[in-house]
Design an enzyme around this catalytic site. Structure first.
Site, PDB file in Angstrom:
ATOM      1  N   ARG A 269      39.653  21.865  42.272  1.00 33.31           N
ATOM      2  CA  ARG A 269      38.267  21.450  42.472  1.00 33.31           C
ATOM      3  C   ARG A 269      38.237  19.937  42.634  1.00 33.31           C
ATOM      4  NH1 ARG A 269      35.612  23.139  37.176  1.00 33.31           N
ATOM      5  NH2 ARG A 269      33.822  22.109  38.116  1.00 33.31           N
TER       6      ARG A 269
ATOM      7  N   ARG B 221      23.846  20.289  32.636  1.00 33.54           N
ATOM      8  CA  ARG B 221      24.952  20.547  33.548  1.00 33.54           C
ATOM      9  C   ARG B 221      25.483  19.216  34.023  1.00 33.54           C
ATOM     10  NH1 ARG B 221      25.691  24.734  37.104  1.00 33.54           N
ATOM     11  NH2 ARG B 221      27.561  23.549  37.595  1.00 33.54           N
TER      12      ARG B 221
ATOM     13  N   ARG C 289      27.151  13.756  31.767  1.00 33.54           N
ATOM     14  CA  ARG C 289      26.622  14.200  30.466  1.00 33.54           C
ATOM     15  C   ARG C 289      26.605  13.047  29.466  1.00 33.54           C
ATOM     16  NH1 ARG C 289      28.431  20.493  29.565  1.00 33.54           N
ATOM     17  NH2 ARG C 289      28.402  21.096  31.763  1.00 33.54           N
TER      18      ARG C 289
ATOM     19  N   VAL D  68      31.640  15.273  33.051  1.00 36.92           N
ATOM     20  CA  VAL D  68      31.716  14.624  31.741  1.00 36.92           C
ATOM     21  C   VAL D  68      30.935  13.313  31.715  1.00 36.92           C
ATOM     22  CG1 VAL D  68      33.271  13.467  30.116  1.00 36.92           C
ATOM     23  CG2 VAL D  68      33.877  15.716  31.043  1.00 36.92           C
TER      24      VAL D  68
ATOM     25  N   ARG E 166      27.581  29.502  23.963  1.00 37.72           N
ATOM     26  CA  ARG E 166      28.351  29.620  22.718  1.00 37.72           C
ATOM     27  C   ARG E 166      28.067  28.452  21.791  1.00 37.72           C
ATOM     28  NH1 ARG E 166      32.442  26.755  21.208  1.00 37.72           N
ATOM     29  NH2 ARG E 166      32.670  25.904  23.315  1.00 37.72           N
ATOM     30  N   ARG E 167      28.133  27.238  22.337  1.00 37.41           N
ATOM     31  CA  ARG E 167      27.844  26.064  21.513  1.00 37.41           C
ATOM     32  C   ARG E 167      26.393  26.079  21.046  1.00 37.41           C
ATOM     33  NH1 ARG E 167      30.813  22.521  25.946  1.00 37.41           N
ATOM     34  NH2 ARG E 167      32.971  22.612  25.183  1.00 37.41           N
TER      35      ARG E 167
ATOM     36  N   LYS F 130      39.752  28.581  30.568  1.00 39.46           N
ATOM     37  CA  LYS F 130      38.550  29.243  30.054  1.00 39.46           C
ATOM     38  C   LYS F 130      37.595  29.671  31.167  1.00 39.46           C
ATOM     39  CE  LYS F 130      35.968  24.973  28.988  1.00 39.46           C
ATOM     40  NZ  LYS F 130      34.845  25.184  29.902  1.00 39.46           N
ATOM     41  N   ASP F 131      37.780  29.127  32.385  1.00 48.03           N
ATOM     42  CA  ASP F 131      36.925  29.498  33.509  1.00 48.03           C
ATOM     43  C   ASP F 131      37.358  30.796  34.184  1.00 48.03           C
ATOM     44  OD1 ASP F 131      35.377  27.214  33.168  1.00 48.03           O
ATOM     45  OD2 ASP F 131      36.522  26.033  34.626  1.00 48.03           O
TER      46      ASP F 131
END
Length: 313
Positions: free
Chosen positions: A15, A152, A158, A155, A134-135, A86-87
């Protein structure tokens, strides 16, 4: 050390995000270290998750960051794909092999807050940003009176909101470490409080199943303990029929048992999105039974009502 050489250029798909490219470069550096002389080319691939600003659950959740890379593999436009593990969907894709799982980074979540605050130092009503159900669920379950805000973006996007409208954000430690942003962490969240996502901190390196050359070249990058730990976590996720956006936490550790043999200790949790209820259990067993341990723990969580919590809102 592998001394195999080839005139073929290995095209590595990633990506376009800074984190994805950074992770891919780490893999390429490791690859060239064990395969000196093998030419490597990086190919940027746009995914549905990158193109849409909508919440992941709205655009499909599981697989939105990986489908385009897998399509490119099968089409032959790339030879290797690097993913945040995890994706990945928990079901295997025909024609694609998981060639290597490098050693995992720290799997925990991190709090990045204004004024160096920890979770318990945040005032009631503090706005905490996360894009993870989840968080969200686990933070609400702590009953600290926090206002959890859905966000969204990459990093840095955010983190920039700390200067605007948020008091804190929660991010994966591994991504911050890889981007050299670990200095912004104000607290590493104990898994007892917030259990990470299955496979968080791990990378998955895929290639075509039929590409024996690529599989051989990638094999030295595989870390057996990380692969087994992640297999246990993802087996639990699959047995719960939960995707990467479900409020499920899972963390497996490889330890030495009393008999001196390696074994897996797996913790799993399911939390209602509103934080009103949660189930958390653990299981352990021999290293070579990783997937069985995950399935067993999932069955025990289901017996305690996990399915109902995953469907809560």
């Amino acid at each position: 050390m592998t001394t195999r050489t080839t005139t073929r250029t290995i095209r590595v798909g990633t990506r376009a995000s800074l984190l994805a490219q950074t992770q891919t470069q780490l893999v390429i550096d490791a690859f060239t270290g064990v395969n000196p002389g093998v030419p490597v080319e990086t190919v940027l691939v746009s995914t549905a998750g990158d193109r849409s600003p909508a919440p992941l659950a709205q655009i499909g959740g599981t697989g939105v960051f990986v489908s385009a890379l897998r399509d490119a593999l099968l089409a032959g436009t790339i030879d290797v794909a690097v993913h945040s593990f995890k994706d990945l969907p928990t079901t295997a894709m025909p024609g694609i092999a998981l060639a290597a799982v490098p050693r995992r980074e720290d799997p925990r979540d991190a709090l990045c807050a204004r004024d160096g605050r920890t979770l318990l130092e945040l005032p009631r009503g503090a706005k905490v940003g996360t894009g993870s159900p989840r968080r969200t669920a686990q933070l609400r379950a702590l009953d600290l009176g926090l206002d959890i805000v859905a966000i969204r973006g990459n990093v840095d996007t955010r983190l920039a909101r700390l200067d605007k409208d948020l008091d804190a954000v929660v991010l994966a430690v591994a991504g911050l470490q890889r981007l050299r942003r670990a200095h912004v962490v104000t607290e590493l969240l104990d898994p007892i409080q917030v259990l990470p996502a299955a496979a968080q901190g791990a990378l998955a390196i895929e290639c075509r199943e039929s590409d024996e050359d690529a599989r051989s070249l990638l094999a030295p990058l595989d870390d057996h303990s990380t692969r087994a730990a992640v297999a246990a976590e993802r087996s639990l996720l699959a047995a719960l029929e939960a995707g990467c956006t479900a409020p499920v936490g899972a963390l497996a550790e490889v330890t030495e048992g009393d008999d001196g043999l390696l074994e897996i200790f797996l913790r799993g949790s399911v939390t209602a999105i509103d934080g009103s209820d949660a189930v958390r259990l653990s299981a352990s067993g021999p290293l070579n039974t990783a997937e069985e341990i995950g399935r067993r723990l999932a069955a025990e969580l289901i017996d305690l009502g996990a399915n109902t919590m995953m469907g809560s809102s």
